[in-house]
Design an enzyme around this catalytic site. Structure first.
Site, PDB file in Angstrom:
ATOM      1  N   LYS A 182       0.839  -1.208   0.000  1.00  0.00           N
ATOM      2  CA  LYS A 182       0.000   0.000   0.000  1.00  0.00           C
ATOM      3  C   LYS A 182       0.866   1.247   0.000  1.00  0.00           C
ATOM      4  O   LYS A 182       2.066   1.167  -0.207  1.00  0.00           O
ATOM      5  CB  LYS A 182      -0.953  -0.025   1.192  1.00  0.00           C
ATOM      6  CG  LYS A 182      -1.611  -1.371   1.437  1.00  0.00           C
ATOM      7  CD  LYS A 182      -2.450  -1.881   0.270  1.00  0.00           C
ATOM      8  CE  LYS A 182      -2.915  -3.294   0.590  1.00  0.00           C
ATOM      9  NZ  LYS A 182      -3.984  -3.815  -0.191  1.00  0.00           N
TER      10      LYS A 182
HETATM   11  C1  LIG Z   1      -4.729  -4.938   0.647  1.00  0.00           C
HETATM   12  C2  LIG Z   1      -6.169  -4.782   0.751  1.00  0.00           C
HETATM   13  C3  LIG Z   1      -6.868  -5.261   1.864  1.00  0.00           C
HETATM   14  C4  LIG Z   1      -6.207  -6.057   2.955  1.00  0.00           C
HETATM   15  O1  LIG Z   1      -5.255  -5.301   3.647  1.00  0.00           O
HETATM   16  P1  LIG Z   1      -4.350  -6.033   4.760  1.00  0.00           P
HETATM   17  O2  LIG Z   1      -3.778  -4.890   5.551  1.00  0.00           O
HETATM   18  O3  LIG Z   1      -3.288  -6.790   4.020  1.00  0.00           O
HETATM   19  O4  LIG Z   1      -5.216  -6.904   5.564  1.00  0.00           O
HETATM   20  C5  LIG Z   1      -8.228  -5.034   1.929  1.00  0.00           C
HETATM   21  N1  LIG Z   1      -8.865  -4.375   0.945  1.00  0.00           N
HETATM   22  C6  LIG Z   1      -8.239  -3.904  -0.144  1.00  0.00           C
HETATM   23  C7  LIG Z   1      -8.999  -3.144  -1.172  1.00  0.00           C
HETATM   24  C8  LIG Z   1      -6.866  -4.103  -0.278  1.00  0.00           C
HETATM   25  O5  LIG Z   1      -6.242  -3.648  -1.373  1.00  0.00           O
END
Ligand SMILES: *Cc1c(COP(=O)(O)O)cnc(C)c1O
Length: 376
Positions: A182
Site C-alpha cells: 500500500k
Molecule cells: C490490501 C487490501 C486489503 C487487505 O489489507 P491487509 O492490511 O493486508 O489486511 C483489503 N482491501 C483492499 C482493497 C486491499 O487492497
C-alpha cells in the site's frame, strides 16, 4: 540491465531509528507510539477517531461488527477487489453480494450498488480501488435513507482526496492498510477511522479482547485496576514497533503521493499516443495517489494482456495482472450474480499494473515506456 520491480516501499534510516528507539524503550506491544500514531493519523485524515489494528482485514472485520452486521445480513461488495473485502462479510456470517464496478474508476457506483440491493442489505463496502477515490456521496444518498451502513475500504487510499478532503473524511467508518503493497507501511498494520464516538469506543475495546481497561493503561499503573470483558473480543492490536514506523511513514505521505502523481503524469503523457493502452486517471471528484498504476490493454494494442506481461518480463520489467475478481475464486463462485459482472471481468482480464513506486528512476520508467512502445 537491472530488474525494474513493480513496487517497493520507501523506507530509510528514519524508520530504522524509530523502531530501534521503540525497542530500547522496552515498550514493544501496543502503547504510547500506537496512541501517537492514531492521533496523528486521525488529524491527517480529518476524522475524529482512529483505532490502530493488526491489518486492514481485521479493521474491516471490526467495522462490520460495530456497524451491527451479522448473520442473515447481506453486504454489497465489489468482486473487483482484494479478496479480504468479501472475506470480511463472511467473518460476521453475513453474505457478500457482488456489485459490478465502473469501467473508468474500477469502483462501485450508485447504480451498481442499487442493482445489488436486497431486502436483507445491511451494509455496503465501497473500495478506493488502487487509490482511485470512490464517489461516496451518491452512494450515501442511496443508502442512508434505507438504514444501510456504507463502510469505506480505503486500504489503498491514504493520500487520495475526495471533493477536496482526504478520502474517508466524510465516511461513517473507514478501514486502512499499512501492508507494504500500500501507500505507506508498518510491515503489517491497519486502522479504523470513524466519526461516531460509540463505534470508536467499541472498536477500541473489541480490538483488545473487549477489555474494559486497555493493556497499556494496566501496565502504566502501579496497582492495576480490575478489568472486565463485556463481550467476546479479538486480539487485533498493532505493536509499538509498527506504530514507530508508521509515524515516520505518515510524515512521508505527502512526498510519496507527490512523487507517485508525477510519475503517473509521465506515464499518462507517454501512453497517450500508444493505441490500445488506457491508463487509470483521476475522476472528476478527486485525486488519486496512484497506489496502483493500471492500464487496460484494449483490442487495438498488438498484444493481449498475457503476451504483454511476457514481453515486459523479457525486458526484465516486472508488471502484474490487474486487480483480482473474488467471484472467480472457489469460496465465491456460487455467489456470481445471474447477470454476471461484465465490467469486473473486463477489467480483471485486460488490465495490468505497471512499475510505479517512490524510488522508480526516470531511466527505469523510460525503459518501461520503450518496452510498451516496442510492439506498436
Ligand atoms: C490490501 C487490501 C486489503 C487487505 O489489507 P491487509 O492490511 O493486508 O489486511 C483489503 N482491501 C483492499 C482493497 C486491499 O487492497
Amino acid at each position: 540491465m537491472n530488474r525494474v520491480n513493480v513496487m517497493r516501499p520507501w523506507l530509510g534510516d528514519e524508520e530504522v531509528a524509530a523502531v530501534a528507539e521503540a525497542i530500547r524503550s522496552g515498550w514493544v506491544a501496543q502503547g504510547p507510539r500506537v496512541a501517537a500514531f492514531e492521533a496523528r493519523f486521525a488529524a491527517a485524515m480529518e476524522v475524529p477517531h482512529a483505532i490502530a489494528t493488526s491489518s486492514c482485514t481485521t479493521a474491516l472485520h471490526l467495522a462490520l461488527v460495530v456497524a451491527g452486521v451479522g448473520p442473515g445480513d447481506d453486504v454489497v461488495v465489489p468482486s473487483f477487489s482484494f479478496i479480504a473485502t468479501a472475506n470480511a462479510a463472511v467473518y460476521v456470517d453475513a453474505r457478500p453480494v457482488f456489485a459490478d464496478v465502473d469501467l473508468a474508476t474500477g469502483n462501485l457506483t450508485r447504480d451498481t450498488v442499487e442493482a445489488a440491493l436486497t431486502p436483507a442489505t445491511r451494509a455496503v463496502i465501497v473500495v478506493d480501488q488502487g487509490g482511485v477515490p470512490v464517489d461516496l456521496d451518491p452512494i450515501r444518498d442511496l443508502c442512508d435513507p434505507r438504514g444501510i451502513v456504507v463502510i469505506e475500504d480505503a486500504a489503498c487510499g491514504a493520500g487520495s482526496t475526495y471533493r477536496g478532503r482526504p478520502v474517508g473524511a466524510t465516511a461513517e467508518i473507514t478501514a486502512w492498510s499499512f501492508h507494504p503493497r500500500k501507500i505507506i507501511t508498518t510491515g503489517e498494520g491497519g486502522m479504523v477511522t470513524t466519526g461516531r464516538d460509540d463505534w470508536a469506543g467499541r472498536a477500541r475495546r473489541l480490538r483488545e479482547h473487549a477489555m474494559s481497561v486497555s493493556a497499556a493503561d494496566r501496565h502504566a499503573s502501579v496497582l492495576a485496576p480490575a478489568e472486565e470483558y463485556a463481550e467476546v473480543g479479538f486480539n487485533y492490536r498493532m505493536t509499538d514497533l509498527q506504530a514507530a514506523m508508521g509515524l515516520v511513514q505518515l510524515d512521508r505521505l505527502p512526498e510519496i503521493v507527490a512523487r507517485r502523481r508525477a510519475l503517473a503524469d509521465v506515464y499518462a503523457k507517454q501512453l497517450a499516443d500508444i493505441p490500445g493502452l488506457r491508463p487509470v486517471a483521476d475522476p472528476a471528484w478527486g485525486t488519486g495517489n496512484f497506489q496502483s498504476f493500471w492500464v487496460e490493454v484494449e483490442p487495438e494494442y498488438p498484444l493481449g494482456r498475457e503476451s504483454l506481461l511476457a514481453h515486459l518480463a523479457a525486458a526484465d520489467i516486472s508488471a502484474r495482472r490487474g486487480i483480482m475478481a473474488a467471484h472467480h475464486q472457489p469460496p465465491y463462485r456460487h455467489l456470481t450474480p445471474a447477470a454476471g459482472l461484465p465490467v469486473t471481468d473486463r477489467l480483471t482480464d485486460h488490465t495490468l499494473i505497471l512499475p510505479l513506486f517512490h524510488e522508480l528512476t526516470e531511466s527505469d520508467q523510460e525503459r518501461v515506456i520503450a518496452a510498451l512502445r516496442g510492439p506498436v
